[in-house]
Design a protein around this motif. Structure first.
Motif, PDB file in Angstrom:
ATOM      1  N   ASP A  28       0.812  -1.220   0.000  1.00  0.00           N
ATOM      2  CA  ASP A  28       0.000   0.000   0.000  1.00  0.00           C
ATOM      3  C   ASP A  28       0.841   1.264   0.000  1.00  0.00           C
ATOM      4  N   SER A  58      -2.093  11.478  -7.148  1.00  0.00           N
ATOM      5  CA  SER A  58      -3.530  11.785  -7.120  1.00  0.00           C
ATOM      6  C   SER A  58      -4.349  10.659  -7.729  1.00  0.00           C
ATOM      7  N   HIS A 108      -3.859   7.624  -7.448  1.00  0.00           N
ATOM      8  CA  HIS A 108      -3.977   6.574  -6.438  1.00  0.00           C
ATOM      9  C   HIS A 108      -4.476   7.099  -5.094  1.00  0.00           C
ATOM     10  N   GLY A 109      -4.984   8.331  -5.084  1.00  0.00           N
ATOM     11  CA  GLY A 109      -5.614   8.864  -3.876  1.00  0.00           C
ATOM     12  C   GLY A 109      -4.672   9.172  -2.740  1.00  0.00           C
ATOM     13  N   ILE A 110      -3.402   9.449  -3.054  1.00  0.00           N
ATOM     14  CA  ILE A 110      -2.408   9.707  -2.013  1.00  0.00           C
ATOM     15  C   ILE A 110      -2.373  11.196  -1.684  1.00  0.00           C
ATOM     16  N   VAL A 126      -5.428  15.304  -1.342  1.00  0.00           N
ATOM     17  CA  VAL A 126      -5.134  14.819  -2.687  1.00  0.00           C
ATOM     18  C   VAL A 126      -5.181  16.025  -3.611  1.00  0.00           C
ATOM     19  N   ARG A 170      -5.926   1.979  -7.994  1.00  0.00           N
ATOM     20  CA  ARG A 170      -6.084   1.409  -6.656  1.00  0.00           C
ATOM     21  C   ARG A 170      -5.603   2.397  -5.604  1.00  0.00           C
ATOM     22  N   ARG A 171      -6.360   2.538  -4.546  1.00  0.00           N
ATOM     23  CA  ARG A 171      -6.030   3.470  -3.476  1.00  0.00           C
ATOM     24  C   ARG A 171      -4.764   3.018  -2.752  1.00  0.00           C
ATOM     25  N   THR A 211      -1.664   4.279   0.237  1.00  0.00           N
ATOM     26  CA  THR A 211      -1.509   5.160   1.397  1.00  0.00           C
ATOM     27  C   THR A 211      -0.322   6.100   1.257  1.00  0.00           C
TER      28      THR A 211
END
Length: 413
Positions: free
Chosen positions: A29, A361, A363-365, A379, A393-394, A396
């Motif tokens: 992750d 962004s 991947h939502g980081i 983000v 995929r998200r 961390t």
């Protein structure tokens, strides 16, 4: 994934486009990320639009109709450049990131309150039939950050291992229109995970470019090869007046732009000094201003002085500026090298930064910048989505950044 990035810096001298392969090296992750550049070039703005952009950056007022037209035309030129770059690569690209052209960075009471970049992203999405990330600074500002500089995101991932190996901070400087300074510290100095300081130190090329353009009625737009500065002498009285600008003593985090450092600042300093410098003397003085303020920022950013400074951006091509900066930093025992010596072409580093921002962004980081309040990382950017788009995929975070490819070497000088 292949990420195309677009930007036009504070000098507004052209559209920088780059394409990089950016991929996670493991399935965790918080993976290590590899970045391999595939293409990088600068395409001049069309002459008519360039003139309008420079006028807008300089603060010329516009009606809503004029602003709409400028935003659209800029978006269309970004889109045309992106389409040509994508067509040069078999298989095209997966995502585009457009920083756009900054018209204004609103700073009040020492903190960023807003920022404005133009170049409508929908035109880019239509040209590529791919999603586009744009407006990458505003989320951080809304969360209480400065929205700038973003380069610290790249440098922290890239240089943290080198700083730990040297057990000393490593600084980077990007010499665009505005100079930004990043200092990456090892865990032994700044706790677990190390530390990052990043802020705009003041003008790099912006004042020099403006002074040359005014003196030559626009025939020249920069001090080519540092020839003017090399032919001139520093006016110490004017330099002293410029160094008295309150921005230089403000504590980081801080950010700035052409709205703060413009020819009015230069003219006021010359008037207060009571001198009449020639153009070479003025350019030599402005070059010394950049060297002094960047060196002061590097020296004072962290309790332990960095072992070295890695310089990138257009100012690398100005021998007079590089000599001046090297001489001042040498007084503090700080070595200077260019990012080319570390495997990144000096002109391409900022474009590669935006490719990394796109990966984060996608991947939502959240992007934790030094000026972002604790727990408020956001983000970055806004997506213009095309049909069939599904975000990645998200994740961390990322554990580090490795560089690879024909234009890159291992991050060891």
């Amino acid at each position: 994934m292949r990420i195309l990035s677009l930007q036009s810096g504070t000098s507004a001298d052209g559209i920088d486009v780059a394409v990089a392969e950016v991929d996670a090296l493991d399935d965790s992750d918080a993976p290590v990320v590899a970045l391999r550049p595939l293409l990088a070039r600068t395409v001049p703005w069309s002459a008519a639009l360039h003139a309008r952009l420079l006028a807008a950056v300089a603060g010329e007022s516009m009606t809503p109709a004029e602003f709409c037209e400028l935003d659209t035309l800029a978006g269309q030129e970004f889109a045309a450049v992106a389409a040509r770059a994508a067509a040069d690569l078999p298989g095209g690209v997966d995502l585009a990131v457009s920083h756009g052209q900054t018209l204004y960075h609103w700073v009040a009471d020492g903190h960023a309150r807003g920022t404005l970049q133009i170049g409508e992203a929908s035109w880019i999405a239509e040209a590529l039939d791919r999603p586009v990330l744009s407006n990458v600074r505003s989320a951080d500002i809304a969360a209480g950050g400065e929205g700038a500089p973003l380069m610290g995101l790249f440098d922290r991932a890239w240089l943290s291992g080198a700083a730990e190996a040297e057990d000393r901070p490593i600084a980077t400087v990007n010499l665009g229109g505005i100079a930004n300074v990043q200092v990456v510290s090892p865990p032994s100095i700044d706790g677990a995970g190390g530390g990052l300081v990043a802020f705009d130190s003041g003008p790099a090329n912006a004042l020099i470019d403006a002074a040359v353009a005014r003196a030559t009625d626009g025939r020249e737009s920069r001090d080519t090869d540092g020839m003017l500065a090399s032919a001139g002498r520093v006016d110490d009285r004017v330099l002293a007046e410029l160094l008295a600008h309150p921005y230089f003593i403000a504590a980081p985090p801080k950010s700035t732009g052409r709205e703060t450092f413009h020819l009015g600042v230069v003219d006021a300093a010359v008037a207060a000094a009571g001198t009449h410098p020639s153009l070479p003397d003025l350019v030599a003085t402005l070059t010394a201003l950049t060297a002094r303020t960047v060196a002061d920022a590097v020296r004072s950013a962290t309790p332990v002085v960095p072992s070295r400074v890695i310089v990138s951006g257009g100012g690398v091509h100005n021998p007079a500026m590089l000599r001046a900066l090297t001489a001042v930093l040498a007084l503090h025992g700080i070595a200077v090298s260019t990012s080319d010596e570390w495997g990144i072409a000096a002109d391409d580093k900022e474009s590669l930064l935006f490719a990394l921002v796109g990966f984060l962004s996608w991947h939502g980081i959240p992007a934790a910048l030094p000026g972002t309040p604790a727990g408020r990382a956001r983000v970055l950017g806004q997506f213009t989505i095309t049909p069939g788009t599904t975000l990645g995929r998200r994740l961390t975070g990322i554990a580090g950044l490795r560089l690879a490819g024909d234009l890159m070497k291992a991050a060891t000088p």
